[in-house]
Design a protein around this motif. Structure first.
Motif, mmCIF file in Angstrom:
data_model
loop_
_atom_site.group_PDB
_atom_site.id
_atom_site.type_symbol
_atom_site.label_atom_id
_atom_site.label_comp_id
_atom_site.label_asym_id
_atom_site.label_seq_id
_atom_site.Cartn_x
_atom_site.Cartn_y
_atom_site.Cartn_z
ATOM 1 N N SER A 14 28.370 54.108 25.425
ATOM 2 C CA SER A 14 28.684 52.837 24.776
ATOM 3 C C SER A 14 29.479 51.973 25.747
ATOM 4 O O SER A 14 30.122 52.483 26.672
ATOM 5 C CB SER A 14 29.505 53.078 23.509
ATOM 6 O OG SER A 14 30.825 53.484 23.843
ATOM 7 N N PRO A 15 29.463 50.648 25.556
ATOM 8 C CA PRO A 15 30.254 49.787 26.450
ATOM 9 C C PRO A 15 31.725 50.170 26.474
ATOM 10 O O PRO A 15 32.360 50.156 27.532
ATOM 11 C CB PRO A 15 30.044 48.387 25.864
ATOM 12 C CG PRO A 15 28.728 48.465 25.169
ATOM 13 C CD PRO A 15 28.665 49.860 24.603
ATOM 14 N N GLU A 16 32.285 50.524 25.307
ATOM 15 C CA GLU A 16 33.697 50.898 25.243
ATOM 16 C C GLU A 16 33.958 52.199 25.997
ATOM 17 O O GLU A 16 34.951 52.310 26.736
ATOM 18 C CB GLU A 16 34.138 51.042 23.783
ATOM 19 C CG GLU A 16 34.163 49.762 22.999
ATOM 20 C CD GLU A 16 32.788 49.369 22.470
ATOM 21 O OE1 GLU A 16 32.676 48.281 21.869
ATOM 22 O OE2 GLU A 16 31.815 50.146 22.653
ATOM 23 N N ALA A 17 33.077 53.174 25.820
ATOM 24 C CA ALA A 17 33.266 54.462 26.485
ATOM 25 C C ALA A 17 33.145 54.316 27.997
ATOM 26 O O ALA A 17 33.956 54.869 28.753
ATOM 27 C CB ALA A 17 32.250 55.474 25.962
ATOM 28 N N PHE A 18 32.145 53.585 28.442
ATOM 29 C CA PHE A 18 31.966 53.424 29.886
ATOM 30 C C PHE A 18 33.130 52.668 30.500
ATOM 31 O O PHE A 18 33.625 53.027 31.580
ATOM 32 C CB PHE A 18 30.653 52.709 30.192
ATOM 33 C CG PHE A 18 30.390 52.575 31.671
ATOM 34 C CD1 PHE A 18 29.917 53.654 32.394
ATOM 35 C CD2 PHE A 18 30.643 51.377 32.332
ATOM 36 C CE1 PHE A 18 29.705 53.552 33.769
ATOM 37 C CE2 PHE A 18 30.429 51.263 33.698
ATOM 38 C CZ PHE A 18 29.959 52.357 34.417
ATOM 39 N N ALA A 19 33.601 51.624 29.831
ATOM 40 C CA ALA A 19 34.725 50.856 30.356
ATOM 41 C C ALA A 19 35.962 51.731 30.497
ATOM 42 O O ALA A 19 36.701 51.628 31.485
ATOM 43 C CB ALA A 19 35.019 49.667 29.444
ATOM 44 N N TYR A 20 36.182 52.607 29.525
ATOM 45 C CA TYR A 20 37.368 53.465 29.572
ATOM 46 C C TYR A 20 37.305 54.423 30.758
ATOM 47 O O TYR A 20 38.304 54.652 31.437
ATOM 48 C CB TYR A 20 37.511 54.261 28.273
ATOM 49 C CG TYR A 20 38.772 55.087 28.244
ATOM 50 C CD1 TYR A 20 39.988 54.519 27.900
ATOM 51 C CD2 TYR A 20 38.748 56.436 28.587
ATOM 52 C CE1 TYR A 20 41.155 55.266 27.897
ATOM 53 C CE2 TYR A 20 39.909 57.189 28.596
ATOM 54 C CZ TYR A 20 41.104 56.607 28.254
ATOM 55 O OH TYR A 20 42.263 57.352 28.266
ATOM 56 N N VAL A 21 36.130 54.978 31.019
ATOM 57 C CA VAL A 21 35.987 55.950 32.106
ATOM 58 C C VAL A 21 35.919 55.242 33.461
ATOM 59 O O VAL A 21 36.584 55.643 34.424
ATOM 60 C CB VAL A 21 34.733 56.820 31.894
ATOM 61 C CG1 VAL A 21 34.499 57.735 33.098
ATOM 62 C CG2 VAL A 21 34.888 57.655 30.623
ATOM 63 N N ALA A 22 35.116 54.202 33.552
ATOM 64 C CA ALA A 22 34.827 53.588 34.848
ATOM 65 C C ALA A 22 35.891 52.609 35.300
ATOM 66 O O ALA A 22 36.022 52.341 36.499
ATOM 67 C CB ALA A 22 33.474 52.880 34.793
ATOM 68 N N GLY A 23 36.666 52.075 34.372
ATOM 69 C CA GLY A 23 37.569 50.990 34.697
ATOM 70 C C GLY A 23 38.830 51.431 35.409
ATOM 71 O O GLY A 23 39.201 52.601 35.426
ATOM 72 N N GLY A 24 39.501 50.431 35.991
ATOM 73 C CA GLY A 24 40.759 50.671 36.682
ATOM 74 C C GLY A 24 41.767 49.599 36.341
ATOM 75 O O GLY A 24 41.531 48.731 35.486
ATOM 76 N N ALA A 25 42.885 49.644 37.021
ATOM 77 C CA ALA A 25 43.939 48.668 36.789
ATOM 78 C C ALA A 25 43.631 47.347 37.495
ATOM 79 O O ALA A 25 42.977 47.316 38.540
ATOM 80 C CB ALA A 25 45.276 49.220 37.293
ATOM 81 N N GLY A 26 44.113 46.260 36.897
ATOM 82 C CA GLY A 26 44.022 44.940 37.515
ATOM 83 C C GLY A 26 42.604 44.534 37.862
ATOM 84 O O GLY A 26 41.671 44.704 37.068
ATOM 85 N N VAL A 27 42.430 43.996 39.058
ATOM 86 C CA VAL A 27 41.100 43.595 39.522
ATOM 87 C C VAL A 27 40.413 44.739 40.271
ATOM 88 O O VAL A 27 39.406 44.532 40.933
ATOM 89 C CB VAL A 27 41.171 42.336 40.404
ATOM 90 C CG1 VAL A 27 41.641 41.138 39.596
ATOM 91 C CG2 VAL A 27 42.077 42.562 41.603
ATOM 92 N N GLU A 28 40.991 45.913 40.164
ATOM 93 C CA GLU A 28 40.397 47.153 40.681
ATOM 94 C C GLU A 28 40.330 47.196 42.204
ATOM 95 O O GLU A 28 39.439 47.808 42.780
ATOM 96 C CB GLU A 28 39.033 47.402 40.026
ATOM 97 C CG GLU A 28 39.145 47.513 38.510
ATOM 98 C CD GLU A 28 37.829 47.793 37.806
ATOM 99 O OE1 GLU A 28 36.762 47.713 38.465
ATOM 100 O OE2 GLU A 28 37.855 48.104 36.594
ATOM 101 N N TRP A 29 41.302 46.557 42.853
ATOM 102 C CA TRP A 29 41.374 46.643 44.311
ATOM 103 C C TRP A 29 41.660 48.070 44.761
ATOM 104 O O TRP A 29 41.098 48.549 45.739
ATOM 105 C CB TRP A 29 42.468 45.709 44.836
ATOM 106 C CG TRP A 29 42.046 44.279 44.946
ATOM 107 C CD1 TRP A 29 40.774 43.804 45.035
ATOM 108 C CD2 TRP A 29 42.905 43.133 44.975
ATOM 109 N NE1 TRP A 29 40.774 42.434 45.115
ATOM 110 C CE2 TRP A 29 42.071 42.000 45.088
ATOM 111 C CE3 TRP A 29 44.284 42.959 44.924
ATOM 112 C CZ2 TRP A 29 42.577 40.696 45.144
ATOM 113 C CZ3 TRP A 29 44.792 41.667 44.986
ATOM 114 C CH2 TRP A 29 43.949 40.553 45.099
ATOM 115 N N THR A 30 42.548 48.762 44.057
ATOM 116 C CA THR A 30 42.888 50.125 44.467
ATOM 117 C C THR A 30 41.690 51.057 44.300
ATOM 118 O O THR A 30 41.463 51.943 45.126
ATOM 119 C CB THR A 30 44.101 50.648 43.682
ATOM 120 O OG1 THR A 30 45.236 49.855 44.018
ATOM 121 C CG2 THR A 30 44.399 52.094 44.021
ATOM 122 N N MET A 31 40.916 50.856 43.246
ATOM 123 C CA MET A 31 39.682 51.633 43.108
ATOM 124 C C MET A 31 38.794 51.431 44.327
ATOM 125 O O MET A 31 38.259 52.394 44.894
ATOM 126 C CB MET A 31 38.931 51.216 41.840
ATOM 127 C CG MET A 31 39.478 51.811 40.565
ATOM 128 S SD MET A 31 38.526 51.284 39.112
ATOM 129 C CE MET A 31 36.884 51.838 39.540
#
Length: 430
Positions: A38-55
Motif C-alpha cells: 500500500s502507499p502508506e506501507a511503502f512510504a513507511y519502509v522506503a522513506g527517510g528524514a527530511g529531503v532524504e539527503w542522508t539516504m
C-alpha cells in the motif's frame, strides 16, 4: 560455494522460462515491492528524514568506494563463517531491526526470522515488532535450534517496562540486546507526514508492549496532557475498527487498546537518554549489550569504557537526521577508536553483497541488511526474505573470490580505493 550455486540455479531455471520471483537488481526489487505494498506501507519502509539527503549519501558512500581486485591468488572462494557474541554465524551478515513488518506481510517477523535462521544468520527483532518477542524467538529456533535472535530496544520513559523487556529477552533466549541511541524520538519524515500515517496509532507494531505485564499494568495510570477527543469521521471509524481488530489478537478491548496507544505515544520518546542509562542497562542484563546509532569515535570509545559488548555504526538508514554523516564514512574512525576491543557492526545504505564486502574491508565485523529484506518479505514472505539473503550471500562470496580474497581475515583497507583516479591528460591521454 553458495555464489555459484545460486547463480547457476537462476540460469538453469531461465532455460525453463522462469525468472526470479524476487528481483535480483536492487532497484527492481524496490520497484516490485512498491507495486505490491500500500502507499502508506511503502512510504513507511522506503522513506527517510527530511529531503532524504542522508539516504542518498549512504548509497553514494558505497558508490564512491572502489574495490581493487588482486589476481592469481590460487585460492578457492573463502569461507564466510564468523564467531561473534559467543555464536558462530554462517556469514558476516544479519537482518537489521525494522519495525511494523506487518505492513509488508501478515507473518512479519516470524517469516523473516525463519528465513535468517535457516541460513545460520542472526535476526534482530525490533522493539516495534508485530509479534511478541517470544513468538519470534520460537519461530527462529524451530527453523534452526542454534538460531541467534537479538532484541533491539528503544528505551522508553517507563523504567519498569524497560526492565520487563530485558527480562523477557533473557527468558526467551535472545543472543543480545541492541540499544538504539538515535531514535529517542521520531525524526521528521515527510513521506509519512504527507499521508498522515503513523502505524502505531492503529495498534500496529505494538505487539511487545501489548503482551508485556508491566505495560499492561500501567494502562489505567493517569497521563499528562489533554485527552484526544476527535470528531467522528469515516476515516476515524475505519481506524477504530482496525484498532479493535488489532486488540482481538491480544485479547484487549477497544477501550484498552485506545489506552495502550495513548500510553505508548506518551512514553515512547525519551530525549533524556544518557550514558548513565547505558551504564544502568549494562548492570541490568547479563546479555551482550550493543550500542546502535553510533557515528562519532568518542561515543564508541565511551561505550567500550562502560563495558558494552559491541558498537553498531548506523544513521538509522537516513530516517532520523537528514544531513547526517553517511554510516560508511563514519566506520573507519569508529573502528580505530574501538581498537579491536569489541566487534563493530554497520548498517545504512547496504543493498548488495559488494556493499557488504566494502564495509568488511573497512573494519566492520558484520553488516546489516534492512530495507531490501522487507521488500522481499512483501513480495513472497519467508521465501522472499530468503531469496534476498541468498542473493546477498552469493554476491558477497563471488565478490571476495573475484577480488582474490582467500579468507575474511585478509580483508582490509588495502583492497579499497576512493573513487576512480582522474584520467591521464596529454600524451597518451584521451
Amino acid at each position: 560455494m553458495i555464489g555459484r550455486q545460486v547463480q547457476q540455479a537462476i540460469y538453469l531455471k531461465g532455460l525453463l522460462g522462469e525468472r526470479p520471483r524476487v528481483p535480483v537488481r536492487p532497484e527492481g526489487l524496490e520497484e516490485a515491492a512498491k507495486r505490491r505494498m500500500s502507499p502508506e506501507a511503502f512510504a513507511y519502509v522506503a522513506g527517510g528524514a527530511g529531503v532524504e539527503w542522508t539516504m542518498a549519501e549512504n548509497r553514494e558512500a558505497f558508490r564512491r568506494l572502489r574495490l581493487l581486485p588482486k589476481m592469481l591468488r590460487g585460492a578457492k572462494p573463502p569461507a564466510l563463517d564468523v564467531r561473534l557474541f559467543g555464536r558462530t554465524w554462517q556469514a558476516p551478515l544479519f537482518l537489521a531491526p525494522i519495525g511494523v513488518l506487518e505492513l509488508a506481510h501478515p507473518l512479519a517477523e516470524l517469516a523473516a526470522a525463519r528465513a535468517a535462521a535457516k541460513r545460520g544468520l542472526p535476526f534482530m527483532v525490533s522493539n516495534q515488532a508485530s509479534y511478541p518477542l517470544e513468538r519470534v524467538v520460537e519461530a527462529a529456533k524451530a527453523a534452526n535450534p542454534e538460531a541467534a535472535v537479538f532484541f533491539q530496544l528503544y528505551h522508553s520513559t517507563d523504567p519498569e517496562v524497560v526492565k520487563s523487556f530485558l527480562r523477557r529477552a533473557e527468558a526467551a533466549g535472545c543472543s543480545g540486546v541492541v540499544l538504539t541511541l538515535d531514535t529517542v524520538q521520531l525524526g521528521w519524515r515527510p513521506r509519512d507526514l504527507d499521508l498522515g500515517h503513523l502505524p502505531f496509532l492503529k495498534g500496529q507494531g505494538l505487539a511487545i508492549y501489548l503482551t508485556d505485564p508491566a505495560f499492561l499494568k500501567a494502562l489505567d495510570e493517569p497521563l499528562e496532557g489533554p485527552a484526544f477527543r476527535p470528531r467522528p469521521t469515516p476515516a476515524l471509524l475505519k481506524n477504530l475498527l482496525a484498532l479493535r481488530r488489532a486488540g482481538r489478537r491480544f485479547g484487549l478491548s477497544l477501550s484498552r487498546m485506545q489506552k495502550a496507544v495513548r500510553r505508548f505515544v506518551a512514553t515512547y520518546s525519551y530525549p533524556e537518554l544518557s550514558w548513565d542509562d547505558v551504564a544502568r542497562l549494562r548492570e541490568a542484563t547479563s546479555l551482550p549489550l550493543i550500542l546502535k546509532g553510533v557515528l562519532r569515535p568518542e561515543d564508541a570509545a565511551q561505550g567500550v569504557a562502560l563495558g558494552v559488548d559491541g558498537i553498531y555504526v548506523s544513521n538509522h538508514g537516513g530516517r532520523q537526521v537528514d544531513g547526517s554523516l553517511a554510516a560508511l564514512h563514519a566506520l573507519p574512525q569508529v573502528v580505530q577508536a574501538v581498537g579491536g576491543k569489541v566487534p563493530v557492526l554497520l548498517d545504512s545504505g547496504v543493498r548488495t553483497g559488494a556493499d557488504v564486502a566494502k564495509a568488511l574491508a573497512l573494519g566492520a565485523r558484520a553488516v546489516g541488511l534492512g530495507r531490501p529484506y522487507v521488500y522481499g518479505l512483501a513480495l513472497a514472505g519467508e521465501e522472499g526474505v530468503g531469496a534476498v539473503l541468498d542473493h546477498a550471500l552469493a554476491e558477497l562470496e563471488l565478490t571476495l573470490a573475484l577480488s582474490g580474497v582467500r579468507s575474511l581475515e585478509e580483508l582490509g583497507p588495502h583492497l579499497l580505493a576512493k573513487e576512480n583516479p582522474p584520467p591521464l591528460l596529454g600524451r597518451g591521454g584521451a
